[in-house]
Design a protein around this motif. Structure first.
Motif, PDB file in Angstrom:
ATOM      1  N   ILE A  68       0.854  -1.182   0.000  1.00 14.17           N
ATOM      2  CA  ILE A  68       0.000   0.000   0.000  1.00 14.17           C
ATOM      3  C   ILE A  68       0.894   1.237   0.000  1.00 14.17           C
ATOM      4  CG2 ILE A  68      -1.654   1.347   1.390  1.00 14.17           C
ATOM      5  CD1 ILE A  68      -2.957  -1.058   0.163  1.00 14.17           C
ATOM      6  N   VAL A  69       0.505   2.266  -0.741  1.00 19.30           N
ATOM      7  CA  VAL A  69       1.246   3.530  -0.778  1.00 19.30           C
ATOM      8  C   VAL A  69       0.474   4.559   0.045  1.00 19.30           C
ATOM      9  CG1 VAL A  69       2.193   5.353  -2.251  1.00 19.30           C
ATOM     10  CG2 VAL A  69       2.149   2.976  -3.070  1.00 19.30           C
ATOM     11  N   PRO A  70       0.884   4.856   1.277  1.00 18.62           N
ATOM     12  CA  PRO A  70       0.099   5.754   2.134  1.00 18.62           C
ATOM     13  C   PRO A  70      -0.075   7.151   1.559  1.00 18.62           C
ATOM     14  CG  PRO A  70       1.714   4.552   3.435  1.00 18.62           C
ATOM     15  CD  PRO A  70       2.037   4.296   1.998  1.00 18.62           C
ATOM     16  N   GLN A  71       0.882   7.612   0.762  1.00 18.90           N
ATOM     17  CA  GLN A  71       0.786   8.953   0.190  1.00 18.90           C
ATOM     18  C   GLN A  71      -0.408   9.109  -0.748  1.00 18.90           C
ATOM     19  OE1 GLN A  71       3.534   7.263   0.691  1.00 18.90           O
ATOM     20  NE2 GLN A  71       5.323   8.569   1.046  1.00 18.90           N
ATOM     21  N   LEU A  72      -0.977   7.991  -1.189  1.00 14.11           N
ATOM     22  CA  LEU A  72      -2.147   8.045  -2.071  1.00 14.11           C
ATOM     23  C   LEU A  72      -3.459   8.104  -1.294  1.00 14.11           C
ATOM     24  CD1 LEU A  72      -1.091   5.335  -4.711  1.00 14.11           C
ATOM     25  CD2 LEU A  72      -0.603   7.798  -4.702  1.00 14.11           C
ATOM     26  N   HIS A  73      -3.382   8.158   0.045  1.00 18.11           N
ATOM     27  CA  HIS A  73      -4.580   8.083   0.887  1.00 18.11           C
ATOM     28  C   HIS A  73      -4.514   9.133   1.985  1.00 18.11           C
ATOM     29  CE1 HIS A  73      -5.483   4.018  -0.728  1.00 18.11           C
ATOM     30  NE2 HIS A  73      -4.172   3.867  -0.714  1.00 18.11           N
ATOM     31  N   ASP A  74      -5.678   9.532   2.463  1.00 14.69           N
ATOM     32  CA  ASP A  74      -5.728  10.262   3.724  1.00 14.69           C
ATOM     33  C   ASP A  74      -5.267   9.307   4.828  1.00 14.69           C
ATOM     34  OD1 ASP A  74      -7.019  12.576   5.476  1.00 14.69           O
ATOM     35  OD2 ASP A  74      -7.620  10.646   6.335  1.00 14.69           O
ATOM     36  N   PRO A  75      -4.307   9.697   5.660  1.00 13.26           N
ATOM     37  CA  PRO A  75      -3.734   8.732   6.607  1.00 13.26           C
ATOM     38  C   PRO A  75      -4.723   8.223   7.649  1.00 13.26           C
ATOM     39  CG  PRO A  75      -2.885  10.953   7.011  1.00 13.26           C
ATOM     40  CD  PRO A  75      -3.618  11.001   5.714  1.00 13.26           C
ATOM     41  N   GLY A  96       2.194  -4.155   4.193  1.00 12.82           N
ATOM     42  CA  GLY A  96       3.402  -3.655   3.548  1.00 12.82           C
ATOM     43  C   GLY A  96       3.150  -2.243   3.053  1.00 12.82           C
ATOM     44  N   LEU A  97       4.086  -1.339   3.362  1.00 10.40           N
ATOM     45  CA  LEU A  97       3.971   0.058   2.966  1.00 10.40           C
ATOM     46  C   LEU A  97       5.170   0.448   2.109  1.00 10.40           C
ATOM     47  CD1 LEU A  97       3.026   1.704   6.401  1.00 10.40           C
ATOM     48  CD2 LEU A  97       1.449   1.071   4.562  1.00 10.40           C
ATOM     49  N   GLY A  98       4.930   1.248   1.075  1.00 10.82           N
ATOM     50  CA  GLY A  98       6.016   1.753   0.248  1.00 10.82           C
ATOM     51  C   GLY A  98       5.634   3.074  -0.372  1.00 10.82           C
ATOM     52  N   VAL A  99       6.613   3.763  -0.939  1.00  8.26           N
ATOM     53  CA  VAL A  99       6.338   5.075  -1.528  1.00  8.26           C
ATOM     54  C   VAL A  99       5.875   4.974  -2.971  1.00  8.26           C
ATOM     55  CG1 VAL A  99       7.960   6.267   0.000  1.00  8.26           C
ATOM     56  CG2 VAL A  99       8.756   5.421  -2.225  1.00  8.26           C
ATOM     57  N   GLY A 100       5.990   3.792  -3.580  1.00  4.77           N
ATOM     58  CA  GLY A 100       5.563   3.640  -4.961  1.00  4.77           C
ATOM     59  C   GLY A 100       6.555   4.257  -5.933  1.00  4.77           C
ATOM     60  N   GLY A 101       6.391   3.923  -7.205  1.00  7.39           N
ATOM     61  CA  GLY A 101       7.310   4.425  -8.210  1.00  7.39           C
ATOM     62  C   GLY A 101       6.640   4.946  -9.457  1.00  7.39           C
ATOM     63  N   ARG A 102       5.328   5.199  -9.388  1.00 10.73           N
ATOM     64  CA  ARG A 102       4.588   5.597 -10.581  1.00 10.73           C
ATOM     65  C   ARG A 102       3.938   6.963 -10.353  1.00 10.73           C
ATOM     66  NH1 ARG A 102       4.379   0.069 -10.026  1.00 10.73           N
ATOM     67  NH2 ARG A 102       2.823   0.250  -8.380  1.00 10.73           N
ATOM     68  N   GLU A 103       4.449   7.951 -11.066  1.00  8.34           N
ATOM     69  CA  GLU A 103       3.953   9.314 -10.893  1.00  8.34           C
ATOM     70  C   GLU A 103       2.485   9.425 -11.285  1.00  8.34           C
ATOM     71  OE1 GLU A 103       5.488  13.878 -11.804  1.00  8.34           O
ATOM     72  OE2 GLU A 103       6.527  12.162 -12.701  1.00  8.34           O
ATOM     73  N   GLU A 104       2.042   8.582 -12.250  1.00 10.95           N
ATOM     74  CA  GLU A 104       0.643   8.667 -12.687  1.00 10.95           C
ATOM     75  C   GLU A 104      -0.322   8.263 -11.577  1.00 10.95           C
ATOM     76  OE1 GLU A 104       1.988   4.512 -14.029  1.00 10.95           O
ATOM     77  OE2 GLU A 104       2.855   6.510 -13.795  1.00 10.95           O
ATOM     78  N   ASP A 105       0.110   7.377 -10.655  1.00 11.53           N
ATOM     79  CA  ASP A 105      -0.746   7.016  -9.531  1.00 11.53           C
ATOM     80  C   ASP A 105      -0.945   8.219  -8.605  1.00 11.53           C
ATOM     81  OD1 ASP A 105      -1.086   4.465 -10.432  1.00 11.53           O
ATOM     82  OD2 ASP A 105       0.222   3.513  -8.980  1.00 11.53           O
ATOM     83  N   ALA A 107      -0.685  11.366  -9.506  1.00 13.66           N
ATOM     84  CA  ALA A 107      -1.485  12.355 -10.234  1.00 13.66           C
ATOM     85  C   ALA A 107      -2.956  11.975 -10.252  1.00 13.66           C
ATOM     86  CB  ALA A 107      -0.957  12.496 -11.662  1.00 13.66           C
ATOM     87  N   ALA A 108      -3.241  10.675 -10.332  1.00 15.70           N
ATOM     88  CA  ALA A 108      -4.634  10.224 -10.450  1.00 15.70           C
ATOM     89  C   ALA A 108      -5.463  10.590  -9.234  1.00 15.70           C
ATOM     90  CB  ALA A 108      -4.675   8.716 -10.675  1.00 15.70           C
ATOM     91  N   VAL A 109      -4.843  10.672  -8.051  1.00 16.38           N
ATOM     92  CA  VAL A 109      -5.586  11.004  -6.831  1.00 16.38           C
ATOM     93  C   VAL A 109      -5.232  12.389  -6.299  1.00 16.38           C
ATOM     94  CG1 VAL A 109      -5.851   8.580  -6.192  1.00 16.38           C
ATOM     95  CG2 VAL A 109      -3.876   9.861  -5.344  1.00 16.38           C
ATOM     96  N   GLY A 110      -4.456  13.141  -7.060  1.00 14.01           N
ATOM     97  CA  GLY A 110      -4.078  14.482  -6.634  1.00 14.01           C
ATOM     98  C   GLY A 110      -3.077  14.504  -5.505  1.00 14.01           C
ATOM     99  N   ALA A 111      -2.277  13.442  -5.374  1.00 10.66           N
ATOM    100  CA  ALA A 111      -1.257  13.387  -4.322  1.00 10.66           C
ATOM    101  C   ALA A 111       0.006  14.114  -4.777  1.00 10.66           C
ATOM    102  CB  ALA A 111      -0.940  11.939  -3.969  1.00 10.66           C
ATOM    103  N   ASP A 112       0.745  14.632  -3.825  1.00  8.10           N
ATOM    104  CA  ASP A 112       1.949  15.405  -4.096  1.00  8.10           C
ATOM    105  C   ASP A 112       3.125  14.458  -4.322  1.00  8.10           C
ATOM    106  OD1 ASP A 112       4.084  17.143  -4.192  1.00  8.10           O
ATOM    107  OD2 ASP A 112       3.677  18.103  -2.263  1.00  8.10           O
ATOM    108  N   TRP A 113       3.663  14.453  -5.533  1.00  6.90           N
ATOM    109  CA  TRP A 113       4.809  13.588  -5.868  1.00  6.90           C
ATOM    110  C   TRP A 113       6.012  13.869  -4.980  1.00  6.90           C
ATOM    111  CZ3 TRP A 113       5.733   9.179  -8.118  1.00  6.90           C
ATOM    112  CH2 TRP A 113       6.985   8.872  -8.649  1.00  6.90           C
ATOM    113  N   ASP A 120       8.515  10.882   4.864  1.00 10.15           N
ATOM    114  CA  ASP A 120       7.063  11.032   4.835  1.00 10.15           C
ATOM    115  C   ASP A 120       6.386   9.684   5.078  1.00 10.15           C
ATOM    116  OD1 ASP A 120       4.833  13.095   3.852  1.00 10.15           O
ATOM    117  OD2 ASP A 120       4.344  11.112   3.076  1.00 10.15           O
ATOM    118  N   LEU A 121       6.961   8.623   4.517  1.00 10.00           N
ATOM    119  CA  LEU A 121       6.401   7.290   4.739  1.00 10.00           C
ATOM    120  C   LEU A 121       6.430   6.932   6.222  1.00 10.00           C
ATOM    121  CD1 LEU A 121       5.303   4.664   3.445  1.00 10.00           C
ATOM    122  CD2 LEU A 121       7.678   3.867   3.316  1.00 10.00           C
TER     123      LEU A 121
END
Length: 295
Positions: A68-75, A96-105, A107-113, A120-121
């Motif tokens: 799961i990428v927490p930055q894509l969600h309200d914590p 499992g938590l990670g920062v992810g590697g896809r900028e489009e993800d 952008a899709a939810v309006g998260a700050d790259w 932050d993680l």
């Protein structure tokens, strides 16, 4: 060493019946966990929604998010969803938590790259644990529940390939959710050593060391290497095809069950606690062959 299995959530047009059948077979089989990960700008199922379904479809097997990428969600909302899943499955969840590697993800939810940082993680992981402990992190009249099934909440693993990221996570993670792109045992051994040293330096219990890799079996595919290649062409659609084609000949595992057993023994010799196999097809015959091999 434990051997878990990932659901084929990244296969094209995977449906509810396929996911339910795979989940039931994994739950009934010799597998140590059932795993799946998150993407947003893709045609895979939503990971948090699927968590509820998998919790309902299983009674035995531990469930792991990889990752799961927490930055894509309200914590706080994420903490509530994960605590709910932990209760639904009776405490069988590992996150499992990670920062992810896809900028489009992002952008899709309006998260700050720019939040794609290990600091932050770690902050978001600590927020999860505070919510699970009953702290009122929002300032609202009441704290956010429900509490997780287990005091303290599900174990947290950090999903990373990086030595610095792994070392920085030693203060909050319970272990590693690794991924071996090309079955490089030396790189995996080095990462495991970094984890052991970093966790020892914090005085915390030894980390849980897990890794995963793609697989295709000669017993269920006429062209296992081609099956891996096809899967990567679909899954790694954010990367130019030429790079995927260059990676595919050595990515993951393609071979017989006997060869897979030998590969798993080599990871066990490194001290891996668990390997989670990632299918490159949704063909259910793989489940039968693997179950027989691991029984």
């Amino acid at each position: 060493m434990d051997v878990g299995l990932t659901l084929p959530v990244m296969e094209p047009h995977v449906g509810a019946e396929t996911l339910r059948d795979w989940t039931s077979a994994i739950d009934a089989g010799p597998f140590s966990s059932i795993a799946f990960g998150e993407r947003v700008a893709f045609d895979n199922p939503d990971a948090l929604t699927l968590l509820g379904a998998v919790a309902a479809w299983t009674t035995r097997v531990p469930i792991t998010t990889t990752v799961i990428v927490p930055q894509l969600h309200d914590p706080v909302a994420l903490a509530k969803a994960l605590a709910t899943a932990d209760r639904l499955c009776g405490g069988r969840l590992t996150v499992g938590l990670g920062v992810g590697g896809r900028e489009e993800d992002y952008a899709a939810v309006g998260a700050d790259w720019d939040t794609r940082r290990i600091a932050d993680l770690g902050e978001r992981a600590r927020t999860l644990r505070r919510v699970w402990a009953g702290d009122n992190v929002t300032g609202a009249t009441l704290p956010v529940g429900p509490p997780p099934y287990r005091p303290g909440g599900p174990p947290l693993l950090v999903g990373t390939h990086g030595r610095r990221t792994l070392a920085a996570a030693a203060g909050w993670a319970d272990g590693l959710a690794g991924m071996s792109l090309d079955l490089d045992l030396g790189a995996t051994a080095d990462l495991f050593d970094v984890a052991r040293s970093a966790w020892a330096g914090t005085g915390r219990p030894a980390p849980r060391l897990t890794t995963s890799f793609w697989f295709a079996l000669a017993e269920t595919s006429a062209d296992p290497r081609g099956q891996v290649h096809r899967h990567l062409r679909h899954y790694m659609n954010w990367i130019p095809a030429a790079y995927v084609d260059a990676l595919a000949p050595t990515a993951g595992f393609a071979g017989t069950v006997a060869d897979l057993r030998a590969t798993l023994r080599r990871f066990a010799d490194l001290g891996a606690d668990e390997v989670q196999l990632i299918p490159t097809s949704d063909d259910p015959r793989q489940l039968e062959v693997l179950a027989e091999a691991l029984a």
